[in-house]
Design an enzyme around this catalytic site. Structure first.
Site, PDB file in Angstrom:
ATOM      1  N   CYS A   2       0.843  -1.186   0.000  1.00  0.00           N
ATOM      2  CA  CYS A   2       0.000   0.000   0.000  1.00  0.00           C
ATOM      3  C   CYS A   2       0.887   1.248   0.000  1.00  0.00           C
ATOM      4  O   CYS A   2       1.868   1.326   0.735  1.00  0.00           O
ATOM      5  CB  CYS A   2      -0.952   0.102   1.178  1.00  0.00           C
ATOM      6  N   ARG A  27       4.032  -0.086  -4.773  1.00  0.00           N
ATOM      7  CA  ARG A  27       3.813  -0.668  -3.448  1.00  0.00           C
ATOM      8  C   ARG A  27       2.534  -1.505  -3.365  1.00  0.00           C
ATOM      9  O   ARG A  27       2.308  -2.218  -2.386  1.00  0.00           O
ATOM     10  CB  ARG A  27       3.736   0.439  -2.394  1.00  0.00           C
ATOM     11  N   TRP A  75      -2.593  -2.781  -1.735  1.00  0.00           N
ATOM     12  CA  TRP A  75      -2.248  -4.190  -1.903  1.00  0.00           C
ATOM     13  C   TRP A  75      -3.086  -4.910  -0.857  1.00  0.00           C
ATOM     14  O   TRP A  75      -2.866  -4.781   0.347  1.00  0.00           O
ATOM     15  CB  TRP A  75      -0.764  -4.406  -1.640  1.00  0.00           C
ATOM     16  N   ASN A 101      -1.759   1.941   5.735  1.00  0.00           N
ATOM     17  CA  ASN A 101      -0.846   0.901   5.235  1.00  0.00           C
ATOM     18  C   ASN A 101      -0.450   0.058   6.441  1.00  0.00           C
ATOM     19  O   ASN A 101      -0.055   0.597   7.472  1.00  0.00           O
ATOM     20  CB  ASN A 101       0.385   1.580   4.616  1.00  0.00           C
ATOM     21  N   GLY A 102      -0.586  -1.278   6.319  1.00  0.00           N
ATOM     22  CA  GLY A 102      -0.231  -2.154   7.437  1.00  0.00           C
ATOM     23  C   GLY A 102      -1.385  -3.067   7.773  1.00  0.00           C
ATOM     24  O   GLY A 102      -2.282  -3.294   6.954  1.00  0.00           O
ATOM     25  N   GLU A 484      17.968 -17.282  -7.993  1.00  0.00           N
ATOM     26  CA  GLU A 484      17.515 -15.931  -8.341  1.00  0.00           C
ATOM     27  C   GLU A 484      16.898 -15.919  -9.743  1.00  0.00           C
ATOM     28  O   GLU A 484      15.871 -15.277  -9.977  1.00  0.00           O
ATOM     29  CB  GLU A 484      18.704 -14.964  -8.240  1.00  0.00           C
ATOM     30  N   LYS A 488      13.021 -14.848 -10.544  1.00  0.00           N
ATOM     31  CA  LYS A 488      12.674 -13.783 -11.494  1.00  0.00           C
ATOM     32  C   LYS A 488      11.646 -14.285 -12.509  1.00  0.00           C
ATOM     33  O   LYS A 488      10.684 -13.595 -12.837  1.00  0.00           O
ATOM     34  CB  LYS A 488      13.915 -13.311 -12.254  1.00  0.00           C
ATOM     35  N   GLU A 491       8.169 -14.753 -10.852  1.00  0.00           N
ATOM     36  CA  GLU A 491       7.427 -13.554 -10.460  1.00  0.00           C
ATOM     37  C   GLU A 491       7.031 -12.698 -11.661  1.00  0.00           C
ATOM     38  O   GLU A 491       6.022 -12.002 -11.607  1.00  0.00           O
ATOM     39  CB  GLU A 491       8.187 -12.723  -9.413  1.00  0.00           C
ATOM     40  N   HIS A 507      20.360 -36.715  -7.321  1.00  0.00           N
ATOM     41  CA  HIS A 507      19.676 -37.166  -6.103  1.00  0.00           C
ATOM     42  C   HIS A 507      18.162 -36.964  -6.206  1.00  0.00           C
ATOM     43  O   HIS A 507      17.463 -36.995  -5.205  1.00  0.00           O
ATOM     44  CB  HIS A 507      20.233 -36.431  -4.883  1.00  0.00           C
ATOM     45  N   LYS A 606       6.137  -4.166  -4.143  1.00  0.00           N
ATOM     46  CA  LYS A 606       7.574  -3.936  -4.011  1.00  0.00           C
ATOM     47  C   LYS A 606       8.030  -4.048  -2.556  1.00  0.00           C
ATOM     48  O   LYS A 606       9.088  -4.562  -2.262  1.00  0.00           O
ATOM     49  CB  LYS A 606       7.894  -2.541  -4.561  1.00  0.00           C
TER      50      LYS A 606
HETATM   51  O1  M6R Z   1      12.861  -4.700   0.069  1.00  0.00           O
HETATM   52  P1  M6R Z   1      13.496  -6.044   0.294  1.00  0.00           P
HETATM   53  O2  M6R Z   1      14.846  -6.173  -0.329  1.00  0.00           O
HETATM   54  O3  M6R Z   1      13.508  -6.439   1.756  1.00  0.00           O
HETATM   55  O4  M6R Z   1      12.542  -7.084  -0.442  1.00  0.00           O
HETATM   56  C1  M6R Z   1      12.748  -8.467  -0.308  1.00  0.00           C
HETATM   57  C2  M6R Z   1      11.943  -9.239  -1.324  1.00  0.00           C
HETATM   58  O5  M6R Z   1      10.582  -8.996  -1.158  1.00  0.00           O
HETATM   59  C3  M6R Z   1      12.341  -8.889  -2.769  1.00  0.00           C
HETATM   60  O6  M6R Z   1      13.700  -9.090  -2.995  1.00  0.00           O
HETATM   61  C4  M6R Z   1      11.538  -9.745  -3.768  1.00  0.00           C
HETATM   62  O7  M6R Z   1      11.888 -11.077  -3.645  1.00  0.00           O
HETATM   63  C5  M6R Z   1      11.756  -9.237  -5.201  1.00  0.00           C
HETATM   64  N1  M6R Z   1      10.505  -8.879  -5.775  1.00  0.00           N
HETATM   65  C6  M6R Z   1      12.376 -10.246  -6.114  1.00  0.00           C
HETATM   66  O8  M6R Z   1      12.598  -9.709  -7.378  1.00  0.00           O
END
Ligand code: M6R
Length: 611
Positions: A2, A27, A75, A101-102, A484, A488, A491, A507, A606
């Site tokens: 949010c 956000r 969100w 927000n929260g 990673e 990517k 997501e 394994h 984000k």
């Molecule tokens: O703001 P942060 O680095 O704490 O966020 C952590 C994760 O939410 C963030 O890295 C998330 O996994 C990304 N969207 C991945 O691309």
């Protein structure tokens, strides 16, 4: 999660609120709304969907002009993303409007109490109880600050709140606990927002609001108190980047821009880290040399990409400092009773500095008396503020939900911590550290060189557009890179993707390979003892029909596959900063060819400020 923004000043609030929301949309983006105080009334428009839906609604039916207002981009946590659950929320007498927000953890109890008083709720959210409570408290004293303080005393959980009230047209009020809220100080106008990007095109002067504080703004004043009304002194800071850093600047997506900014981000992350005598200086670490010498264990915590950055950093920190390093998902950390002492150094990695899982893990570590330093990209965020020291990654704002330049700079910053510890503990001589820093300093040019020739990833994305599942293989530092790459792709392109340590293939995971399965392989450096083992792994999967795409150094002539993707050569520990680039681009291009929203993937946000 949010984004919230409030405006008070001499201009019409709506344009400032919409421009703030556009910058905060990363956000949360499942609904948006604004409320304006005008002619003694609160006028509100809110819509499910992205901000664009709200903007269209406002074009068709503009809100009346008003000089104070609040805006929210959501969100969803409590209640589905429909119009009635969008913020702002209004009290039954329509005297106050709030955005939140929260999560209000005790909202059920409060809601039942209010329902017994005859209140009817028009949304399924936890946030609406705040509007009702504020309406009641404001009715008692007509002092919005007092009313907000009393409401906050009753709330459990995490919140940043901003509110307006019809009888206080010259006041904008905010409050926070565990969720972000900053003040922007303009000329004859002031702002409240989740982060500085919301008001950066109006002012660069900002104030931090501390935990459990209420802020009262007029067009030209700002006062801050705690929830008991005791006056507090805020810390002012200057935002160091300008509005253009938060624009797309001709790129089709923020992610594309942020990928291309990585050479500069890494260079900036290295800026100012050396003193005139050639010593590595990390001024913001704020731990004495003796404290650093006493460290006997390092624990790195983070989530998502930040966790992967920590996994990579472990190799460098252990190698240079000879200290044992554990890496743990922040969301798991405090639930397993980790062994922490005064001599444990906890490194919390977070781009946003607001990730609730990481913040809570950090607090747990501090409660156990550990030393805590954070690696963060956002000045003044909760995680650096609650740490004993901080290394800012200096990457500039990252708007796309997918972490790219933040990820690279988190690795660099964590490496700097490892080298710093190694130097102070006398494990590495100054000139050894300087040599390593020089090699690190070559990375921006190498990253740039690769990015200039990265067109091929589009073709690969097209080729694998309809793949059922894509595997990623790595070893040593290449293993977290594989994780990673898979994250990517999941997501952004919503494709099933899994990263494996290649040694584990036999394994179990090799059973997944069938005719045509795409496998992205991060080949260790030619001089690594793991190189030939990975070559064997590739043969094993190709023999079973896999289509292997091999990310390998440009000087590795032993790899002759037509599917090889060449990256500049770099020492093993720095290879992840190059090997991850094609994986970022592959995920980006896959999302584009599959027609998805690259910057705002579904169900994500984000900054994840709920546990
Ligand atoms: O703001 P942060 O680095 O704490 O966020 C952590 C994760 O939410 C963030 O890295 C998330 O996994 C990304 N969207 C991945 O691309």
């Amino acid at each position: 999660m949010c984004g919230i923004v409030g405006y008070i000043g001499n201009s019409d609030a709506t344009p400032a609120l919409l421009s703030g929301l556009a910058r905060l949309e990363y956000r949360g983006y499942d609904s948006a709304g604004i409320s304006i105080l005008s002619g003694g009334k609160i006028a509100t428009t809110k819509r499910a969907g992205k901000l664009g839906v709200l903007v269209e609604a406002l074009k068709k039916k503009p809100l009346p002009a008003g000089k104070v207002g609040i805006g929210h981009t959501r969100w969803a946590t409590h209640g589905s993303p429909v119009d009635r659950n969008a913020h702002p929320h209004i009290d039954p007498e329509e005297k106050v409007a709030i955005i939140h927000n929260g999560i209000i953890e005790n909202y059920q109890v409060l809601k039942e109490e209010l329902e017994r008083l005859g209140h009817y709720f028009s949304s399924d959210t936890d946030s609406e109880v705040v509007a009702h409570l504020l309406g009641i408290e404001y009715g008692k004293s007509a002092d919005l600050t007092d009313a907000m303080e009393r409401v906050c005393q009753r709330l459990h959980g995490n919140f940043s709140l901003v509110a307006i009230a019809i009888d206080s047209p010259g006041v904008l009020i905010g409050a926070r606990r565990n969720s972000p809220l900053v003040v922007g100080l303009g000329q004859g106008e002031n702002f409240l927002a989740s982060d500085v990007s919301a008001f950066i095109s109006f002012t660069k002067r900002a104030l931090e609001i501390g935990q459990n504080q209420v802020v009262t703004l007029t067009a030209d004043s700002c006062s801050i108190s705690d929830f008991n009304g005791v006056t507090q002194s805020p810390r002012e800071f200057q935002v160091t980047w300008d509005a253009s850093a938060a624009e797309k600047n001709g790129f089709p997506h923020f992610m594309a821009k942020e990928i291309m900014e990585q050479p500069k981000a890494v260079a900036d992350c290295l800026l100012g880290r050396m003193d005139e005598n050639g010593h590595l200086t990390l001024n913001e670490v704020r731990l004495s040399d003796d404290e650093i010498r006493d460290i006997d264990k390092v624990i790195i915590i983070g989530c998502g990409s930040a966790y992967h950055a920590g996994m990579i950093a472990k190799y460098g920190i252990e190698h240079w400092s000879r200290l044992p390093v554990e890496v743990e998902l922040a969301s798991e950390f405090r639930y397993r009773d980790p062994i922490i002492t005064r001599n444990t150094l906890v490194i919390a990695i977070s781009q946003s500095g607001e990730t609730m899982d990481t913040l809570m893990a950090l607090r747990h570590a501090k409660d156990q008396r550990a030393k805590v330093i954070s690696i963060c990209n956002t000045y003044g965020a909760s995680i650096p503020r609650e740490s004993d020291g901080v290394i800012y990654t200096q990457a500039g704002p990252e708007i796309a939900v997918a972490s790219t330049k933040a990820f690279l700079t988190q690795i660099v910053a964590a490496y700097l911590v490892g080298l710093y510890i190694a130097e102070i503990r006398g494990i590495k001589f100054i000139d050894e550290v300087r040599d390593i820093l020089e090699e690190l300093g070559e990375l921006p040019e190498k990253i740039e060189r690769y990015l200039e020739t990265s067109e091929r990833l589009k073709d690969l994305a097209l080729e694998f557009k309809s793949a059922q599942s894509i595997l990623f293989l790595g070893r040593h530092v290449g293993f977290p890179v594989a994780l990673e790459g898979a994250l990517k792709l999941k997501e952004l392109a919503y494709m099933h993707a899994v990263g494996f340590a290649a040694g584990e293939l036999k394994h179990g995971p090799i059973a997944l390979i069938e005719e045509g399965t795409p496998v992205l392989v991060i080949m260790p450096n030619l001089n690594s003892p793991l190189h030939d083992k990975m070559v064997s792994n590739v043969q094993e999967i190709e023999a079973r029909g896999a289509r292997a795409i091999i990310i390998t150094a440009e000087n590795d002539t032993s790899i002759t596959s037509p599917r090889a993707i060449r990256i500049p050569d770099a020492p093993t520990l720095f290879q992840p900063l190059l090997a991850v680039l094609p994986l970022q681009l592959f995920a980006y291009e896959s999302a584009v060819v599959r027609g998805y929203d690259v910057d705002q993937p579904r169900n994500l946000a984000k900054s994840v400020t709920v546990e």
